[in-house]
Design a protein around this motif. Structure first.
Motif, mmCIF file in Angstrom:
data_model
loop_
_atom_site.group_PDB
_atom_site.id
_atom_site.type_symbol
_atom_site.label_atom_id
_atom_site.label_comp_id
_atom_site.label_asym_id
_atom_site.label_seq_id
_atom_site.Cartn_x
_atom_site.Cartn_y
_atom_site.Cartn_z
ATOM 1 N N MET A 113 15.278 49.855 -6.411
ATOM 2 C CA MET A 113 15.961 49.398 -5.224
ATOM 3 C C MET A 113 16.162 47.899 -5.325
ATOM 4 S SD MET A 113 16.852 49.625 -1.697
ATOM 5 C CE MET A 113 16.561 51.317 -1.458
ATOM 6 N N LYS A 114 17.351 47.435 -5.005
ATOM 7 C CA LYS A 114 17.662 46.008 -4.985
ATOM 8 C C LYS A 114 17.527 45.487 -3.562
ATOM 9 C CE LYS A 114 20.917 46.141 -8.801
ATOM 10 N NZ LYS A 114 22.308 45.912 -9.215
ATOM 11 N N ILE A 115 16.804 44.387 -3.430
ATOM 12 C CA ILE A 115 16.649 43.709 -2.145
ATOM 13 C C ILE A 115 17.084 42.268 -2.354
ATOM 14 C CG2 ILE A 115 15.044 42.982 -0.353
ATOM 15 C CD1 ILE A 115 13.287 45.374 -1.102
ATOM 16 N N PHE A 116 18.065 41.838 -1.585
ATOM 17 C CA PHE A 116 18.596 40.482 -1.708
ATOM 18 C C PHE A 116 17.924 39.575 -0.681
ATOM 19 C CE2 PHE A 116 21.740 43.346 -3.378
ATOM 20 C CZ PHE A 116 22.251 42.689 -4.483
ATOM 21 N N PHE A 117 17.682 38.320 -1.070
ATOM 22 C CA PHE A 117 17.091 37.352 -0.138
ATOM 23 C C PHE A 117 17.779 36.004 -0.285
ATOM 24 C CE2 PHE A 117 14.692 36.639 -4.026
ATOM 25 C CZ PHE A 117 14.499 35.264 -4.053
ATOM 26 N N ASP A 118 17.797 35.260 0.811
ATOM 27 C CA ASP A 118 18.334 33.905 0.789
ATOM 28 C C ASP A 118 17.764 33.125 1.950
ATOM 29 O OD1 ASP A 118 19.802 31.789 -0.224
ATOM 30 O OD2 ASP A 118 21.657 32.354 0.765
ATOM 31 N N GLY A 119 17.561 31.851 1.736
ATOM 32 C CA GLY A 119 17.097 30.954 2.779
ATOM 33 C C GLY A 119 18.061 29.807 2.908
ATOM 34 N N GLY A 120 18.114 29.236 4.091
ATOM 35 C CA GLY A 120 19.012 28.116 4.325
ATOM 36 C C GLY A 120 18.396 27.124 5.284
ATOM 37 N N ALA A 164 21.477 44.007 6.891
ATOM 38 C CA ALA A 164 21.058 42.608 6.863
ATOM 39 C C ALA A 164 20.049 42.321 7.970
ATOM 40 C CB ALA A 164 22.265 41.696 7.021
ATOM 41 N N PHE A 165 19.025 41.579 7.603
ATOM 42 C CA PHE A 165 18.009 41.116 8.545
ATOM 43 C C PHE A 165 18.038 39.590 8.494
ATOM 44 C CE2 PHE A 165 16.758 45.150 6.729
ATOM 45 C CZ PHE A 165 16.468 45.912 7.852
ATOM 46 N N VAL A 166 18.567 38.976 9.540
ATOM 47 C CA VAL A 166 18.730 37.526 9.580
ATOM 48 C C VAL A 166 17.777 36.947 10.618
ATOM 49 C CG1 VAL A 166 20.337 35.625 10.031
ATOM 50 C CG2 VAL A 166 21.143 37.691 8.867
ATOM 51 N N ALA A 203 22.538 38.537 0.550
ATOM 52 C CA ALA A 203 21.843 37.861 1.644
ATOM 53 C C ALA A 203 22.506 36.529 1.965
ATOM 54 C CB ALA A 203 20.363 37.658 1.300
ATOM 55 N N GLY A 204 22.975 35.819 0.953
ATOM 56 C CA GLY A 204 23.712 34.584 1.195
ATOM 57 C C GLY A 204 24.997 34.849 1.928
ATOM 58 N N ILE A 205 25.645 35.936 1.586
ATOM 59 C CA ILE A 205 26.885 36.338 2.260
ATOM 60 C C ILE A 205 26.562 36.669 3.725
ATOM 61 C CG2 ILE A 205 28.675 38.119 2.327
ATOM 62 C CD1 ILE A 205 28.391 38.138 -0.820
ATOM 63 N N ALA A 206 25.428 37.317 3.969
ATOM 64 C CA ALA A 206 25.028 37.658 5.339
ATOM 65 C C ALA A 206 24.750 36.391 6.147
ATOM 66 C CB ALA A 206 23.797 38.555 5.325
ATOM 67 N N LEU A 207 24.118 35.388 5.541
ATOM 68 C CA LEU A 207 23.881 34.119 6.250
ATOM 69 C C LEU A 207 25.201 33.443 6.605
ATOM 70 C CD1 LEU A 207 20.840 32.266 4.614
ATOM 71 C CD2 LEU A 207 21.012 33.237 6.907
#
Length: 122
Positions: free
Chosen positions: A1-8, A26-28, A112-116
């Protein structure tokens, strides 16, 4: 399973924010207070690992575009003192859902970056 993450990091009062994408959902989290972009990336990686553990997704691949955080999480480079506690949190979660793996992806491939970005467009 792929899980994407990003912080800003946004100017205060917004501060740090994270996004995790699992199976297209997406969980933001926004308004996480003052910090740095590196801290936000660590918080996003830890949140991705927490969700993987909670969902019983051992063997998941955590994909993020923060090359430094991914390298530190994988032990390829020394973790700065300011983030040693974050590394310890991640390693504890990784061990709980072994094997979780952190891997680098290009920014353009990071859901995740796209979701942010989408959260700011609203």
């Amino acid at each position: 399973m792929k899980i994407f993450f990003d912080g800003g990091l946004r100017p205060l009062p917004a501060g740090m924010e994270t996004a995790v994408v699992i199976a297209g959902q997406a969980f933001v989290a926004r308004g996480l207070g003052a910090g740095t972009s590196m801290t936000a990336e660590w918080l996003a990686l830890i949140e991705a690992a927490r969700r993987a553990v909670a969902l019983g997704l051992g063997g998941a691949v955590l994909l993020g575009d923060a090359a430094a955080v991914v390298a530190q999480a994988n032990g390829r480079v020394r973790c700065p003192a300011a983030h040693v506690a974050h590394l310890a949190d991640f390693l504890a979660l990784r061990d709980a859902a072994s094997p979780l793996r952190a891997r680098y992806v290009k920014r353009s491939q990071n859901l995740a970056g796209i979701a942010l970005a989408a959260a700011h467009a609203r």
